[in-house]
Design an enzyme around this catalytic site. Structure first.
Site, PDB file in Angstrom:
ATOM      1  N   ASP A 129      34.435  72.916  -5.538  1.00  0.00           N
ATOM      2  CA  ASP A 129      35.004  71.583  -5.712  1.00  0.00           C
ATOM      3  C   ASP A 129      34.274  70.594  -4.809  1.00  0.00           C
ATOM      4  OD1 ASP A 129      36.775  69.804  -6.938  1.00  0.00           O
ATOM      5  OD2 ASP A 129      38.241  69.965  -5.318  1.00  0.00           O
ATOM      6  N   TYR A 131      33.699  66.337  -3.544  1.00  0.00           N
ATOM      7  CA  TYR A 131      34.506  65.271  -2.920  1.00  0.00           C
ATOM      8  C   TYR A 131      33.686  64.002  -3.094  1.00  0.00           C
ATOM      9  CZ  TYR A 131      37.412  63.411   0.997  1.00  0.00           C
ATOM     10  OH  TYR A 131      38.283  62.704   1.804  1.00  0.00           O
ATOM     11  N   HIS A 136      38.112  57.453  -3.268  1.00  0.00           N
ATOM     12  CA  HIS A 136      39.019  58.510  -2.806  1.00  0.00           C
ATOM     13  C   HIS A 136      38.698  58.902  -1.367  1.00  0.00           C
ATOM     14  CE1 HIS A 136      41.518  62.067  -2.694  1.00  0.00           C
ATOM     15  NE2 HIS A 136      40.466  62.813  -2.398  1.00  0.00           N
ATOM     16  N   GLU A 202      45.503  66.279  -8.158  1.00  0.00           N
ATOM     17  CA  GLU A 202      44.222  65.599  -7.962  1.00  0.00           C
ATOM     18  C   GLU A 202      43.611  65.380  -9.337  1.00  0.00           C
ATOM     19  OE1 GLU A 202      41.955  67.779  -4.934  1.00  0.00           O
ATOM     20  OE2 GLU A 202      42.829  66.424  -3.446  1.00  0.00           O
ATOM     21  N   GLU A 204      40.910  65.014 -11.639  1.00  0.00           N
ATOM     22  CA  GLU A 204      39.490  65.369 -11.584  1.00  0.00           C
ATOM     23  C   GLU A 204      38.970  65.711 -12.970  1.00  0.00           C
ATOM     24  OE1 GLU A 204      38.150  68.179  -8.647  1.00  0.00           O
ATOM     25  OE2 GLU A 204      39.765  67.722  -7.233  1.00  0.00           O
ATOM     26  N   ASP A 236      43.368  69.613  -9.666  1.00  0.00           N
ATOM     27  CA  ASP A 236      43.195  70.490  -8.505  1.00  0.00           C
ATOM     28  C   ASP A 236      44.404  70.314  -7.574  1.00  0.00           C
ATOM     29  OD1 ASP A 236      41.852  72.238  -6.792  1.00  0.00           O
ATOM     30  OD2 ASP A 236      40.961  70.589  -5.671  1.00  0.00           O
ATOM     31  N   TYR A 247      43.294  72.626   7.749  1.00  0.00           N
ATOM     32  CA  TYR A 247      41.926  72.353   7.284  1.00  0.00           C
ATOM     33  C   TYR A 247      40.857  72.297   8.370  1.00  0.00           C
ATOM     34  CZ  TYR A 247      41.371  67.366   8.466  1.00  0.00           C
ATOM     35  OH  TYR A 247      41.208  66.168   9.118  1.00  0.00           O
ATOM     36  N   LYS A 256      45.002  74.728  -1.438  1.00  0.00           N
ATOM     37  CA  LYS A 256      44.327  74.434  -2.693  1.00  0.00           C
ATOM     38  C   LYS A 256      44.271  75.621  -3.638  1.00  0.00           C
ATOM     39  CE  LYS A 256      42.499  70.340  -1.428  1.00  0.00           C
ATOM     40  NZ  LYS A 256      42.525  69.105  -2.219  1.00  0.00           N
ATOM     41  N   SER A 260      45.116  75.677 -10.030  1.00  0.00           N
ATOM     42  CA  SER A 260      44.347  74.547 -10.553  1.00  0.00           C
ATOM     43  C   SER A 260      44.440  74.634 -12.071  1.00  0.00           C
ATOM     44  CB  SER A 260      42.871  74.611 -10.134  1.00  0.00           C
ATOM     45  OG  SER A 260      42.759  74.696  -8.729  1.00  0.00           O
TER      46      SER A 260
HETATM   47 CA    CA Z   1      39.917  68.593  -5.186  1.00  0.00          CA
END
Ligand code: CA
Length: 418
Positions: A129, A131, A136, A202, A204, A236, A247, A256, A260
């Site tokens: 994934d 970013y 965002h 999320e 996406e 996601d 994190y 996460k 998904s």
């Molecule tokens: Ca994501």
């Protein structure tokens, strides 16, 4: 500009037009799993088309369409998969009578979409994934870091990404339970364990890798399109409270990997080509291996709905793939610049796609600004994050000069914690 017509009736707002012909896998009471495409309200059974001789010039083994996943079909290469798609465009054209005049064949080949179940289209080997949406990344940086220095120093130099988990990527229509895990509320000194309180979506898209590389090999931005089979919609799901605590320093983990959701149809890169648009001007200039030529962004309109149980769906945001700062070609070049090998069926998420306007934010984290500004749904209820028994649906489509194509739906329902 003339619009391509079919002898099949296609509604004005249909996702499955003469410009699309995506690939998926369906199952029904008669069929365990057959590769398929779609037109109007129908699924097109590719196994039956092959069996009945409609692909006779393509030298295909019909068994490639009788698999649980599309991986083997995709592995035949774009020359073949594009030839299949082009044959579909030909066969369903209003001027073509081969199948139009054969009602017996139509009965076997065309199934109502409402009568079949769509399966996960590919066996996903690895899921990555990114970013890559600047709005965002800026919003999240403002909220959890420093409003003055929202973007990390690396952000405009590297398409930032992480390795996700493929086992919990499910096809549209599934349910899952609210995840549990460690959180560290601001008002406690020690972490607590329990159901996630800040469950988020999320918005996406993702692309499917269509050609493998060997370890040590790198894909250039120039050649990247050979390796991109097509795109799907992607949610996601994220547990923000678990994420905030876990994190540092290696990135998201349990926040996460619990679920998904992908849409069932892979829209080919070739179908998307007419909807290419200019990418961001990247300043500072990127390193040479990330430079690219031409219009590599895509105008894909996106929208997301929340539907509470026994209530109506409310549109909570719209966005567009064109807001991506980093292109798929750059993501793939970066992913393989160190010699990391990719395989057919690998899934690469775009990262949450937000636009500049607050109505275009692609997560509840941003829409409710970390829970400080609840949003109102059409039934009068409010949301800061996702409630138990909410269903979240993403839709996406392209439209230009009378051409239209869409992705179908990416939908899933959150159940209470187990
Ligand atoms: Ca994501």
């Amino acid at each position: 500009m003339s619009t391509k017509q079919s002898w099949i009736e296609i509604g004005t707002n249909s996702d499955f037009t003469m410009y699309n012909f995506p690939f998926g896998v369906y199952s029904s009471s008669q069929t365990q799993h057959h590769a398929s495409s779609a037109i109007g309200d129908y699924v097109i059974d590719l196994y039956e088309l092959c069996e009945l001789g409609y692909f006779k010039n393509l030298n295909l083994d019909k068994q490639v369409f009788n698999k649980e996943f599309l991986n083997d079909f995709i592995s035949l290469g774009k020359t073949t998969t594009n030839a299949v798609r082009n044959r579909l465009i030909e066969l369903f054209d209003s001027a073509n009578t081969e199948l139009k005049n054969n009602l017996e064949h139509q009965k076997v080949i065309l199934l109502k979409q409402t009568d079949v179940k769509m399966l996960l289209p590919v066996r996903i080997g690895d899921y990555t994934d990114f970013y890559s949406s600047i709005d965002h990344a800026t919003n999240i940086g403002k909220m959890i870091r420093d409003p003055e220095n929202a973007l990390m120093p690396n952000w405009k130099h590297i398409p930032v990404g992480y390795h996700g988990r493929a086992s919990s990527v499910k096809v549209s229509g599934h349910t899952f339970h609210r995840p549990k895990g460690q959180q560290k509320p601001a008002d406690t000194t020690a972490p607590v364990y329990g159901p996630c309180k800040l469950l988020d979506f999320e918005l996406e898209t993702a692309f499917v890798v269509g050609k493998k590389t060997e370890m040590g090999e790198s894909i250039s931005t120039k050649n990247a399109d050979e390796y991109i089979f097509g795109m799907l919609l992607f949610n996601d799901w994220s547990a923000r409270d678990i994420q905030t605590w876990e994190y540092v320093p290696l990135g998201p983990f349990l926040s996460k990997n619990f679920a998904s959701t992908v849409s069932p149809w892979i829209v080919t890169l070739e179908a998307l080509e007419p909807f290419r648009t200019k990418g961001y001007i990247q300043e500072p200039k990127v390193l040479p291996y990330l430079e690219y030529e031409g219009d590599k962004n895509l105008d894909i309109k996106l929208e997301l709905f929340i539907q509470p149980e026994n209530s109506v769906p409310s549109k909570v945001c719209t966005s567009n793939y064109k807001y991506m700062y980093w292109t798929m070609e750059q993501q793939l070049a970066h992913h393989t610049v160190n010699g990391c090998n990719v395989n057919v069926g690998d899934l690469m998420g775009s990262g949450t796609i937000s636009g500049p306007d607050p109505s275009e934010f692609g997560s509840m984290m941003e829409l409710s600004w970390k829970g400080t500004k609840p949003i109102k749904l059409d039934d009068g209820s409010e949301r800061k994050f996702i409630n138990d028994n909410d269903t979240v649906t993403i839709k996406g489509w392209c439209e230009k000069d009378g051409m239209r194509l869409g992705f179908g739906e990416c939908t899933a329902k959150l159940l209470p914690a187990n």
